[in-house]
Enzyme design. Structure first.
Site, mmCIF file in Angstrom:
data_model
loop_
_atom_site.group_PDB
_atom_site.id
_atom_site.type_symbol
_atom_site.label_atom_id
_atom_site.label_comp_id
_atom_site.label_asym_id
_atom_site.label_seq_id
_atom_site.Cartn_x
_atom_site.Cartn_y
_atom_site.Cartn_z
ATOM 1 N N TYR A 45 10.605 -1.625 -16.509
ATOM 2 C CA TYR A 45 11.076 -2.994 -17.145
ATOM 3 C C TYR A 45 11.957 -2.969 -18.578
ATOM 4 C CZ TYR A 45 8.505 -4.933 -12.892
ATOM 5 O OH TYR A 45 7.945 -5.114 -11.967
ATOM 6 N N LYS A 70 3.045 8.023 -8.887
ATOM 7 C CA LYS A 70 3.983 8.515 -7.764
ATOM 8 C C LYS A 70 4.359 9.863 -8.452
ATOM 9 C CE LYS A 70 6.032 8.138 -3.880
ATOM 10 N NZ LYS A 70 5.317 8.144 -2.739
ATOM 11 N N ASP A 98 2.039 4.193 -2.954
ATOM 12 C CA ASP A 98 2.184 3.817 -1.561
ATOM 13 C C ASP A 98 0.861 3.702 -0.831
ATOM 14 O OD1 ASP A 98 2.459 6.458 -1.948
ATOM 15 O OD2 ASP A 98 4.122 6.748 -0.272
ATOM 16 N N ASP A 102 2.450 -4.699 -11.424
ATOM 17 C CA ASP A 102 3.106 -5.813 -11.017
ATOM 18 C C ASP A 102 2.998 -6.096 -9.427
ATOM 19 O OD1 ASP A 102 4.493 -8.411 -11.100
ATOM 20 O OD2 ASP A 102 6.423 -7.498 -11.749
ATOM 21 N N ASP A 104 -0.053 -8.508 -7.047
ATOM 22 C CA ASP A 104 0.163 -9.603 -6.429
ATOM 23 C C ASP A 104 -0.390 -9.466 -5.010
ATOM 24 O OD1 ASP A 104 1.474 -10.793 -8.438
ATOM 25 O OD2 ASP A 104 3.439 -10.753 -7.184
#
Length: 358
Positions: free
Chosen positions: A143, A192, A224, A248, A252
């Site tokens: 970001y 990852k 994942d 993020d 959620d």
């Protein structure tokens, strides 16, 4: 008893409605415990663009820095999608986080006993409840990385860069390890590392830091797999630490396991006690002005403010207990109302919480 200054950023969409209810709760706490809260309203996001031609006015950072903490509602909406990326309300969020040094985002995800039926996953998977704390790095990663346009293999391409320093990983890992020490002493670091160089460094640094916290059981998981495991067996997690983008997404996902994103608060912390407190949901412009938004996430964010920035543990617990009592009595906004229930509006939910604060 003390006096506190709070920067107040209601923002866009349902922001003013939910922040309004949270302020009522904070004022009631002040009455009950002898504190005074002075609010310093600020415009940020789409409303600031409409009023001042910019989503991030110059008075935001100095006003926030002069206060004890910040309450934020939500910013953005489709109305502002036409703006260039650097001028959109979402950019203002990144700017205030960076400008205030808010690098550690704490997002608790708890299944309230009274709301197990609202969860979309099987009841047996949350039979013993769920209590997860996601610690998200907030001022680094993709970001905030280099981005742009260039000529590539197939012509013009755009790119965003994931970049982390060892310093950034160490400080968020320290936050996560210390949070785990105060809980069940289990920490899962999500990355990852099988693909990304930045994740390989992340995993190495977190592993090295674990030597300083021998009581904490550290595990690693690819993002994942973590996304899958959250819905397969959420009880396996206690504290999760991860990067900006992964946090993020995962927070959620975790919010939906609890029954509604309208239930989850968050704290964004800098070094020391300063922090910004906000619900993790967005501005929900489709329901703005209808008086039906769930204010619980914002009310619980105020409880986090009391706990983390002001050190008022009893006051924070009083709010959490009030919310729990209201939910146990079956009071529901539309997002968490089950079949046959009559939902209440934003103000009525806020009043129900206030009634429990005695």
């Amino acid at each position: 008893m003390a006096d506190y200054n709070i920067a107040l950023i209601p923002g866009d969409g349902i922001g003013p409605e939910i922040v309004g209810e949270a302020v009522k709760v904070l004022d009631r706490i002040g009455e009950l415990y002898g504190h005074t809260f002075t609010y310093h309203p600020l415009l940020m996001g789409g409303c600031a663009y409409d009023a001042k031609g910019t989503c991030f006015p110059d008075d935001i950072l100095p006003t926030c820095r002069a206060c004890d903490s910040v309450i934020l509602g939500a910013v953005g909406g489709p109305k502002y999608d036409h703006l260039p990326g650097g001028e959109r309300p979402e950019k203002a969020l990144l700017s205030i986080r960076e400008g205030l040094g808010l690098y550690a985002n704490l997002r608790p995800a708890t299944v309230h006993a009274a709301l197990k039926g609202a969860s979309p996953i099987r009841a047996d998977l949350i039979a013993d409840g769920m209590d997860i704390l996601i610690v998200r790095e907030l001022t680094g990663g993709i970001y905030f990385g280099d981005r742009g346009t260039r000529e590539g293999k197939y012509g013009t391409e755009t790119y965003d860069t994931e970049a982390y320093s060892e310093f950034e990983v160490k400080r968020i890992a320290k936050t996560a390890f210390e949070a785990a020490m105060a809980r069940d002493k289990r920490l899962c670091s999500v990355d990852k590392a099988n693909v990304l160089e930045s994740s390989r460094m992340w995993r190495r640094v977190v592993t090295e830091m674990s030597a300083e916290y021998p009581e904490v059981a550290l595990t690693h998981m690819y993002v994942d797999n973590a996304a899958m495991q959250l819905v397969r067996d959420p009880s396996q997690f206690d504290v999760i630490v991860t990067s900006n983008m992964f946090g993020d997404i995962l927070s959620d996902e975790a919010s939906q396991i609890t029954g509604s994103i309208g239930l989850l608060p968050s704290a964004s912390l800098a070094d020391g006690a300063f922090g910004m407190y906000e619900p993790i949901h967005g501005s929900a412009p489709d329901i703005a002005g209808k008086g039906i938004a769930n204010p619980i996430a914002t009310i619980l964010s105020v409880a986090m403010l009391l706990k983390y920035s002001l050190g008022l543990q009893a006051e924070a617990q009083a709010i959490e207990d009030a919310v729990e009592a209201v939910l146990n009595e079956g009071v529901r906004t539309a997002d968490i109302a089950g079949e046959g229930m009559t939902p209440v509006g934003t103000e009525a939910m806020g009043e129900a919480v206030l009634a429990k604060l005695k």
